[in-house]
Design a protein around this motif. Structure first.
Motif, PDB file in Angstrom:
ATOM      1  N   LEU A 164      24.075  -8.520  79.319  1.00  0.00           N
ATOM      2  CA  LEU A 164      23.571  -9.040  80.855  1.00  0.00           C
ATOM      3  C   LEU A 164      23.921 -10.282  81.157  1.00  0.00           C
ATOM      4  O   LEU A 164      24.320 -10.759  82.433  1.00  0.00           O
ATOM      5  CB  LEU A 164      22.121  -8.827  80.939  1.00  0.00           C
ATOM      6  CG  LEU A 164      21.372  -9.199  82.206  1.00  0.00           C
ATOM      7  CD1 LEU A 164      21.804  -8.227  83.332  1.00  0.00           C
ATOM      8  CD2 LEU A 164      19.761  -9.059  82.243  1.00  0.00           C
ATOM      9  N   PHE A 165      24.034 -11.497  80.183  1.00  0.00           N
ATOM     10  CA  PHE A 165      24.379 -12.402  80.452  1.00  0.00           C
ATOM     11  C   PHE A 165      25.917 -12.593  80.762  1.00  0.00           C
ATOM     12  O   PHE A 165      26.353 -13.179  81.868  1.00  0.00           O
ATOM     13  CB  PHE A 165      23.877 -13.581  79.426  1.00  0.00           C
ATOM     14  CG  PHE A 165      24.729 -14.807  79.324  1.00  0.00           C
ATOM     15  CD1 PHE A 165      24.130 -15.880  80.193  1.00  0.00           C
ATOM     16  CD2 PHE A 165      25.686 -15.121  78.538  1.00  0.00           C
ATOM     17  CE1 PHE A 165      24.687 -17.149  80.300  1.00  0.00           C
ATOM     18  CE2 PHE A 165      26.345 -16.430  78.697  1.00  0.00           C
ATOM     19  CZ  PHE A 165      25.897 -17.370  79.582  1.00  0.00           C
ATOM     20  N   LEU A 166      26.657 -11.918  80.052  1.00  0.00           N
ATOM     21  CA  LEU A 166      28.151 -11.671  80.415  1.00  0.00           C
ATOM     22  C   LEU A 166      28.330 -11.194  81.656  1.00  0.00           C
ATOM     23  O   LEU A 166      29.314 -11.683  82.472  1.00  0.00           O
ATOM     24  CB  LEU A 166      28.857 -11.096  79.267  1.00  0.00           C
ATOM     25  CG  LEU A 166      28.781 -12.019  77.761  1.00  0.00           C
ATOM     26  CD1 LEU A 166      29.557 -11.226  76.729  1.00  0.00           C
ATOM     27  CD2 LEU A 166      29.481 -13.219  78.081  1.00  0.00           C
ATOM     28  N   PHE A 167      27.696 -10.131  81.932  1.00  0.00           N
ATOM     29  CA  PHE A 167      27.921  -9.506  83.219  1.00  0.00           C
ATOM     30  C   PHE A 167      27.447 -10.096  84.538  1.00  0.00           C
ATOM     31  O   PHE A 167      28.533 -10.286  85.334  1.00  0.00           O
ATOM     32  CB  PHE A 167      27.101  -8.089  83.407  1.00  0.00           C
ATOM     33  CG  PHE A 167      27.244  -7.503  84.745  1.00  0.00           C
ATOM     34  CD1 PHE A 167      28.205  -6.745  85.154  1.00  0.00           C
ATOM     35  CD2 PHE A 167      26.158  -7.459  85.527  1.00  0.00           C
ATOM     36  CE1 PHE A 167      28.254  -6.168  86.281  1.00  0.00           C
ATOM     37  CE2 PHE A 167      26.189  -6.867  86.505  1.00  0.00           C
ATOM     38  CZ  PHE A 167      27.367  -6.161  87.009  1.00  0.00           C
ATOM     39  N   THR A 168      26.712 -11.224  84.424  1.00  0.00           N
ATOM     40  CA  THR A 168      26.040 -11.727  85.518  1.00  0.00           C
ATOM     41  C   THR A 168      27.086 -12.910  85.641  1.00  0.00           C
ATOM     42  O   THR A 168      27.470 -13.499  86.846  1.00  0.00           O
ATOM     43  CB  THR A 168      24.790 -12.543  85.171  1.00  0.00           C
ATOM     44  OG1 THR A 168      24.247 -12.188  84.110  1.00  0.00           O
ATOM     45  CG2 THR A 168      24.010 -12.161  86.361  1.00  0.00           C
ATOM     46  N   ASN A 169      27.812 -13.531  84.424  1.00  0.00           N
ATOM     47  CA  ASN A 169      28.561 -14.726  84.707  1.00  0.00           C
ATOM     48  C   ASN A 169      29.980 -14.062  85.312  1.00  0.00           C
ATOM     49  O   ASN A 169      30.568 -14.807  86.298  1.00  0.00           O
ATOM     50  CB  ASN A 169      28.925 -15.246  83.320  1.00  0.00           C
ATOM     51  CG  ASN A 169      27.788 -16.091  82.894  1.00  0.00           C
ATOM     52  OD1 ASN A 169      27.631 -17.106  83.762  1.00  0.00           O
ATOM     53  ND2 ASN A 169      27.511 -16.276  81.585  1.00  0.00           N
ATOM     54  N   ILE A 170      30.476 -12.969  84.812  1.00  0.00           N
ATOM     55  CA  ILE A 170      31.551 -12.263  85.546  1.00  0.00           C
ATOM     56  C   ILE A 170      31.418 -11.981  87.109  1.00  0.00           C
ATOM     57  O   ILE A 170      32.281 -12.151  87.880  1.00  0.00           O
ATOM     58  CB  ILE A 170      31.950 -11.160  84.729  1.00  0.00           C
ATOM     59  CG1 ILE A 170      32.498 -11.532  83.505  1.00  0.00           C
ATOM     60  CG2 ILE A 170      33.066 -10.213  85.520  1.00  0.00           C
ATOM     61  CD1 ILE A 170      32.605 -10.542  82.448  1.00  0.00           C
ATOM     62  N   LYS A 171      30.065 -11.523  87.239  1.00  0.00           N
ATOM     63  CA  LYS A 171      29.952 -11.237  88.665  1.00  0.00           C
ATOM     64  C   LYS A 171      29.968 -12.457  89.502  1.00  0.00           C
ATOM     65  O   LYS A 171      30.372 -12.432  90.650  1.00  0.00           O
ATOM     66  CB  LYS A 171      28.511 -10.458  88.797  1.00  0.00           C
ATOM     67  CG  LYS A 171      28.180 -10.135  90.146  1.00  0.00           C
ATOM     68  CD  LYS A 171      27.008  -9.128  90.186  1.00  0.00           C
ATOM     69  CE  LYS A 171      26.641  -8.679  91.615  1.00  0.00           C
ATOM     70  NZ  LYS A 171      25.554  -7.884  91.921  1.00  0.00           N
ATOM     71  N   GLY A 172      29.299 -13.635  88.965  1.00  0.00           N
ATOM     72  CA  GLY A 172      29.248 -14.868  89.688  1.00  0.00           C
ATOM     73  C   GLY A 172      30.748 -15.285  89.921  1.00  0.00           C
ATOM     74  O   GLY A 172      30.836 -16.029  90.816  1.00  0.00           O
ATOM     75  N   PHE A 173      31.662 -15.273  88.641  1.00  0.00           N
ATOM     76  CA  PHE A 173      32.805 -15.460  89.029  1.00  0.00           C
ATOM     77  C   PHE A 173      33.738 -14.796  90.112  1.00  0.00           C
ATOM     78  O   PHE A 173      34.252 -15.325  90.862  1.00  0.00           O
ATOM     79  CB  PHE A 173      33.852 -15.240  87.735  1.00  0.00           C
ATOM     80  CG  PHE A 173      35.160 -15.102  87.768  1.00  0.00           C
ATOM     81  CD1 PHE A 173      35.872 -16.117  88.358  1.00  0.00           C
ATOM     82  CD2 PHE A 173      35.789 -13.983  87.742  1.00  0.00           C
ATOM     83  CE1 PHE A 173      37.243 -16.049  88.225  1.00  0.00           C
ATOM     84  CE2 PHE A 173      37.337 -13.572  87.822  1.00  0.00           C
ATOM     85  CZ  PHE A 173      37.864 -14.623  88.181  1.00  0.00           C
TER      86      PHE A 173
END
Length: 40
Positions: free
Chosen positions: A3-12
């Motif tokens: 979830l952490f990685l997904f949110t970072n990529i979505k934020g990017f």
């Protein structure tokens, strides 16, 4: 962690779409560095 990685990529993606004048490579590098610091 996923979830952490997904949110970072979505934020990017959101940053890239809203700040189109920014260099994509710089945004990716900044995000990867932030992820690496957070994981360590």
């Amino acid at each position: 962690m996923a979830l952490f990685l997904f949110t970072n990529i979505k934020g990017f993606i959101n940053l890239w779409m809203t700040l189109s004048d920014s260099d994509v490579d710089e945004i990716i590098d900044a995000n990867l560095e932030a992820i690496k610091q957070t994981i360590n």
